[in-house]
Design a protein around this motif. Structure first.
Motif, PDB file in Angstrom:
ATOM      1  N   ALA A 152       0.895  -1.174   0.000  1.00  0.00           N
ATOM      2  CA  ALA A 152       0.000   0.000   0.000  1.00  0.00           C
ATOM      3  C   ALA A 152       0.920   1.207   0.000  1.00  0.00           C
ATOM      4  CB  ALA A 152      -0.889   0.001   1.247  1.00  0.00           C
ATOM      5  N   SER A 153       0.388   2.359  -0.384  1.00  0.00           N
ATOM      6  CA  SER A 153       1.235   3.554  -0.425  1.00  0.00           C
ATOM      7  C   SER A 153       1.708   3.867   0.992  1.00  0.00           C
ATOM      8  CB  SER A 153       0.440   4.741  -0.966  1.00  0.00           C
ATOM      9  OG  SER A 153      -0.511   5.137  -0.007  1.00  0.00           O
ATOM     10  N   VAL A 154       2.870   4.509   1.093  1.00  0.00           N
ATOM     11  CA  VAL A 154       3.420   4.800   2.424  1.00  0.00           C
ATOM     12  C   VAL A 154       2.502   5.766   3.173  1.00  0.00           C
ATOM     13  CG1 VAL A 154       4.972   6.680   1.699  1.00  0.00           C
ATOM     14  CG2 VAL A 154       5.555   5.293   3.696  1.00  0.00           C
ATOM     15  N   GLN A 155       1.822   6.664   2.450  1.00  0.00           N
ATOM     16  CA  GLN A 155       0.894   7.601   3.106  1.00  0.00           C
ATOM     17  C   GLN A 155      -0.279   6.840   3.728  1.00  0.00           C
ATOM     18  OE1 GLN A 155       2.138   8.036   0.024  1.00  0.00           O
ATOM     19  NE2 GLN A 155       3.349   9.905   0.267  1.00  0.00           N
ATOM     20  N   GLU A 156      -0.797   5.879   2.986  1.00  0.00           N
ATOM     21  CA  GLU A 156      -1.927   5.091   3.488  1.00  0.00           C
ATOM     22  C   GLU A 156      -1.477   4.237   4.686  1.00  0.00           C
ATOM     23  OE1 GLU A 156      -5.041   4.879   3.239  1.00  0.00           O
ATOM     24  OE2 GLU A 156      -5.429   2.910   4.121  1.00  0.00           O
ATOM     25  N   ARG A 157      -0.294   3.692   4.608  1.00  0.00           N
ATOM     26  CA  ARG A 157       0.202   2.859   5.716  1.00  0.00           C
ATOM     27  C   ARG A 157       0.434   3.703   6.970  1.00  0.00           C
ATOM     28  NH1 ARG A 157       5.002   0.773   4.618  1.00  0.00           N
ATOM     29  NH2 ARG A 157       5.408   1.717   2.595  1.00  0.00           N
ATOM     30  N   ALA A 158       0.953   4.903   6.791  1.00  0.00           N
ATOM     31  CA  ALA A 158       1.178   5.799   7.936  1.00  0.00           C
ATOM     32  C   ALA A 158      -0.170   6.223   8.532  1.00  0.00           C
ATOM     33  CB  ALA A 158       1.976   7.015   7.498  1.00  0.00           C
ATOM     34  N   SER A 176       5.364  12.295  12.103  1.00  0.00           N
ATOM     35  CA  SER A 176       6.483  11.528  12.667  1.00  0.00           C
ATOM     36  C   SER A 176       6.343  10.048  12.296  1.00  0.00           C
ATOM     37  CB  SER A 176       6.592  11.722  14.183  1.00  0.00           C
ATOM     38  OG  SER A 176       5.465  11.183  14.813  1.00  0.00           O
ATOM     39  N   ILE A 177       5.104   9.552  12.229  1.00  0.00           N
ATOM     40  CA  ILE A 177       4.897   8.148  11.834  1.00  0.00           C
ATOM     41  C   ILE A 177       5.316   7.961  10.382  1.00  0.00           C
ATOM     42  CG2 ILE A 177       3.119   6.393  11.381  1.00  0.00           C
ATOM     43  CD1 ILE A 177       1.746   7.299  13.922  1.00  0.00           C
ATOM     44  N   LEU A 178       4.908   8.919   9.536  1.00  0.00           N
ATOM     45  CA  LEU A 178       5.261   8.833   8.111  1.00  0.00           C
ATOM     46  C   LEU A 178       6.785   8.820   7.930  1.00  0.00           C
ATOM     47  CD1 LEU A 178       4.318   8.910   5.113  1.00  0.00           C
ATOM     48  CD2 LEU A 178       4.430  11.396   5.255  1.00  0.00           C
ATOM     49  N   ALA A 179       7.480   9.699   8.646  1.00  0.00           N
ATOM     50  CA  ALA A 179       8.941   9.780   8.513  1.00  0.00           C
ATOM     51  C   ALA A 179       9.602   8.482   8.986  1.00  0.00           C
ATOM     52  CB  ALA A 179       9.469  10.970   9.314  1.00  0.00           C
ATOM     53  N   ALA A 180       9.127   7.929  10.112  1.00  0.00           N
ATOM     54  CA  ALA A 180       9.712   6.691  10.650  1.00  0.00           C
ATOM     55  C   ALA A 180       9.474   5.536   9.687  1.00  0.00           C
ATOM     56  CB  ALA A 180       9.116   6.384  12.024  1.00  0.00           C
ATOM     57  N   MET A 181       8.290   5.525   9.070  1.00  0.00           N
ATOM     58  CA  MET A 181       7.959   4.439   8.153  1.00  0.00           C
ATOM     59  C   MET A 181       8.804   4.525   6.880  1.00  0.00           C
ATOM     60  SD  MET A 181       4.110   3.249   7.614  1.00  0.00           S
ATOM     61  CE  MET A 181       3.739   2.564   9.185  1.00  0.00           C
ATOM     62  N   GLN A 182       8.999   5.742   6.388  1.00  0.00           N
ATOM     63  CA  GLN A 182       9.832   5.917   5.185  1.00  0.00           C
ATOM     64  C   GLN A 182      11.259   5.468   5.463  1.00  0.00           C
ATOM     65  OE1 GLN A 182       8.719  10.022   4.626  1.00  0.00           O
ATOM     66  NE2 GLN A 182       7.656   9.573   2.716  1.00  0.00           N
ATOM     67  N   SER A 183      11.747   5.783   6.665  1.00  0.00           N
ATOM     68  CA  SER A 183      13.114   5.401   7.018  1.00  0.00           C
ATOM     69  C   SER A 183      13.223   3.875   7.096  1.00  0.00           C
ATOM     70  CB  SER A 183      13.485   6.061   8.350  1.00  0.00           C
ATOM     71  OG  SER A 183      14.500   5.364   8.973  1.00  0.00           O
ATOM     72  N   ARG A 184      12.247   3.227   7.752  1.00  0.00           N
ATOM     73  CA  ARG A 184      12.268   1.771   7.893  1.00  0.00           C
ATOM     74  C   ARG A 184      12.157   1.100   6.515  1.00  0.00           C
ATOM     75  NH1 ARG A 184       9.027  -2.027  11.167  1.00  0.00           N
ATOM     76  NH2 ARG A 184       7.342  -0.567  11.535  1.00  0.00           N
ATOM     77  N   ASP A 185      11.257   1.611   5.666  1.00  0.00           N
ATOM     78  CA  ASP A 185      11.100   1.068   4.299  1.00  0.00           C
ATOM     79  C   ASP A 185      12.436   1.120   3.562  1.00  0.00           C
ATOM     80  OD1 ASP A 185       8.393   0.770   4.614  1.00  0.00           O
ATOM     81  OD2 ASP A 185       7.818   2.330   3.190  1.00  0.00           O
ATOM     82  N   HIS A 186      13.110   2.280   3.707  1.00  0.00           N
ATOM     83  CA  HIS A 186      14.365   2.463   2.971  1.00  0.00           C
ATOM     84  C   HIS A 186      15.418   1.460   3.439  1.00  0.00           C
ATOM     85  CE1 HIS A 186      17.536   4.382   0.762  1.00  0.00           C
ATOM     86  NE2 HIS A 186      18.266   4.397   1.866  1.00  0.00           N
ATOM     87  N   ILE A 187      15.601   1.343   4.748  1.00  0.00           N
ATOM     88  CA  ILE A 187      16.629   0.413   5.264  1.00  0.00           C
ATOM     89  C   ILE A 187      16.258  -1.026   4.880  1.00  0.00           C
ATOM     90  CG2 ILE A 187      17.855  -0.440   7.307  1.00  0.00           C
ATOM     91  CD1 ILE A 187      17.247   2.226   8.686  1.00  0.00           C
TER      92      ILE A 187
END
Ligand code: C5P
Length: 227
Positions: A152-158, A176-187
């Motif tokens: 699902a899109s990262v926005q929808e997941r956040a 803050s949830i969106l930023a943490a999720m983007q960071s986790r997705d990237h790693i």
């Protein structure tokens, strides 16, 4: 549908995979096994022992020495299972922001992955299991009978995670949830070993506009078709 199947479900955080897997497992009377809790438990052990998460060797040693047991829920407090770390119930502790912020780094270390993958495979090879994670279809159980990749899109997941946090009165913001999720997705998707990706033979389901019930129905339909 085949007997004693191994069903692999991979995907990023909040793609719906845990809830879907749990419901599918309940319908089939299969074991539901969420492999993410093992990486979370190792991360908690590292923090508890006041070891620097950047100290790869020390983290890998902890992963090899740590006892993690995932058992049916002993308390009715909304948990799906008990997570027991070296004899202590840590089911809710592994959901903290501190764990979320560090788990992806811990999960990049080869020694950590090797220790967890071996234990996960032992459970998977017993069959009648719905296994959830990031690398089940690609690395842990490449011969799984059927594989799904939920997305699902990262926005929808956040947004989903933010709604959950609000329901539990947790102090946080969508940003803050969106930023943490983007960071986790990237790693998770750029690490060298067992990165998050869809197995070539996995069925892709975009859950952005689907309810959990609709996703469960789609998964069950696919299972019925397997021979
Ligand atoms: O699924 P969950 O969000 O609980 O997973 C936490 C973290 O554990 C993921 O962000 C990922 O870094 C790691 N993980 C992994 N391989 C798995 C399951 C989880 O690397 N099979």
């Amino acid at each position: 549908m085949r007997e004693s199947m191994v069903i692999a479900i991979d995907g990023p955080a909040a793609s719906g995979k845990s809830t879907v897997a749990q419901r599918v497992a309940a319908r089939l009377h299969y074991l539901y096994f969420d492999t993410g809790v093992m990486y979370r438990a190792v991360t908690l052990a590292v923090i508890q022992q006041q070891v620097d998460v950047n100290n790869q060797k020390a983290v890998e040693q902890i992963a090899m020495a740590t006892q993690i047991n995932v058992t049916p829920p002993s308390i009715e407090d909304g948990r799906q299972y008990d997570v027991v770390l070296n004899g202590v119930d840590v089911t809710w502790q592994i959901r903290s922001n501190e764990i979320e912020a560090n788990v992806s780094l811990v999960s990049t270390y080869p020694g950590v992955r090797q220790a967890m993958t071996e234990r996960q495979r032992e459970i998977g090879l017993q069959g009648r299991v719905v296994m959830v994670g990031r690398d089940i279809g690609t690395v842990v159980m490449p011969d799984a009978d059927i594989k799904f990749y939920l997305d699902a899109s990262v926005q929808e997941r956040a947004r989903r995670r933010y709604t959950e946090c609000m329901q539990h009165d947790m102090q946080t913001t969508y940003e803050s949830i969106l930023a943490a999720m983007q960071s986790r997705d990237h790693i998770d998707s750029t690490r060298e070993i067992a990165p998050l990706r869809k197995a070539a033979d996995a069925i892709y389901l975009n859950t952005s506009d689907l309810s959990i019930d609709m996703v469960v129905d789609q998964v069950i339909q696919q299972l019925v078709l397997t021979e």
